[in-house]
Design an enzyme around this catalytic site. Sequence first.
Site, PDB file in Angstrom:
ATOM      1  N   ARG A 189     -13.330  -0.205  -1.768  1.00  0.00           N
ATOM      2  CA  ARG A 189     -11.948   0.548  -2.112  1.00  0.00           C
ATOM      3  C   ARG A 189     -10.481  -0.202  -1.767  1.00  0.00           C
ATOM      4  O   ARG A 189      -9.679  -0.258  -2.690  1.00  0.00           O
ATOM      5  CB  ARG A 189     -11.982   1.914  -1.293  1.00  0.00           C
ATOM      6  N   CYS A 241       0.758  -1.156   0.078  1.00  0.00           N
ATOM      7  CA  CYS A 241       0.094   0.230  -0.050  1.00  0.00           C
ATOM      8  C   CYS A 241       0.785   0.977   0.051  1.00  0.00           C
ATOM      9  O   CYS A 241       0.366   2.334  -0.606  1.00  0.00           O
ATOM     10  CB  CYS A 241      -0.953  -0.154   1.074  1.00  0.00           C
ATOM     11  N   CYS A 266      -7.431  -1.863  -4.444  1.00  0.00           N
ATOM     12  CA  CYS A 266      -6.277  -1.534  -4.175  1.00  0.00           C
ATOM     13  C   CYS A 266      -5.455  -2.962  -4.227  1.00  0.00           C
ATOM     14  O   CYS A 266      -4.395  -2.828  -4.767  1.00  0.00           O
ATOM     15  CB  CYS A 266      -5.951  -0.785  -2.913  1.00  0.00           C
ATOM     16  N   HIS A 322       0.902   5.098  -1.575  1.00  0.00           N
ATOM     17  CA  HIS A 322       0.412   5.873  -0.338  1.00  0.00           C
ATOM     18  C   HIS A 322       1.153   5.959   0.610  1.00  0.00           C
ATOM     19  O   HIS A 322       0.681   6.534   1.778  1.00  0.00           O
ATOM     20  CB  HIS A 322      -0.995   5.307  -0.232  1.00  0.00           C
TER      21      HIS A 322
END
Lengths: 105, 272
Positions: free
Chosen positions: B229, B181, B233, B185
């Site tokens: 969501r 992730c 991802c 991010h």
Amino acid sequence: MADPMKIRATVQGDVADVRVLMAHPMETGQRKQGGKPVPLHFIQTITAQLNGKTVFSADISQAISRNPVFAFKVKGAKAGDKITVTWKDNKGESRTDETTIRGGS
Amino acid sequence: MRQALMLAVAAAVAAVAPWPQAMAQTEDPVAADFDKFRAIMEEANPAELFEAKGEQLWRTPRGPKNASLEQCDLGLGPGVVKGAYAQMPRYFADVDRVMDAEARIVHCMITLQGFKREDLAKKPFSSATKTPDPVSITTYVAAQSAGMKLAPQQTHPKEKAAYEIGKEIFFYRAGAYDFSCASCHGVDGQRIRTQPLPNFTRPEQAIRAIQGWPGYRMTGGVMHTLQWRLNDCFRQQRFPEPDYASEMMSALLTYLTVNAQGQEYKGLGIKR
């Protein structure tokens, strides 16, 4: 049975601002699911009434998006008046919802 | 020939590489224009239709046990919906685990209404033709926390553990692309196509993980929650698909929400 609309109507002076959210799949007939075309299914007419008198009506096509939003202004409205909106689709289904106009800020 | 091609590729990469840094910051005219567009769309967000549907599903007796969800405890007592979303994920003693909002709603649908977990988890995400009930119900519950400050609980040891597990998942690199992730991010100024990517390790940007969800996606006209969501991802990272409403998803949501705590949750969103 179709899901209810959400209608918001607020008045500023003597003009009411009305926003209508409609729950409708609005299928264009162009989309396929599992190789088969999804049949055309769309709202054909929309009518809006202020205290029972038609103030707005429209013929629309499948070019309008899913779950469409309509906004319009009505002159000569005051808080407490009733706004009624009706849609009818190509399968003969229809839905009517009503709201009371609220005073603006 | 092949070598020449490789060189050309290398040159192209070198030419492109400095660009993201140069374009990095928030003064991006494209993003600003899109924010304007979103502000107009928010005035009449179709997400409200799903909120209305969710409220009706919450109140109506349904399922094999023919019960409503009005006895569902979202952490503030049975039936209390207002403000509950902003205080989740949190620890629930009856299941001895941390749950996020959608996981808790699924739990209530199973225990109170008698639905089967397998059925709810089979197709948990919205399509053009169908919006699963937990999505609408989560939308309703979330909307009742609009304007409140995010206050995920971090008092119980399991809540603290969930944060640590979520953090580990966030930074865990794996899959065909060796991604985590954090690859997208956990860095400032990243973008995917024209979308700027927030850095969720920074408190002021972490809110953007939670803000706008559940959201109505104009592409396809579908309603999505955070469960979708995060699932998407993982798909983009080429990870194995995470289990729907699982403890792992709650842990990752705990990490993201705690990073954003104290910031205002503005309610239902509308997405491109």
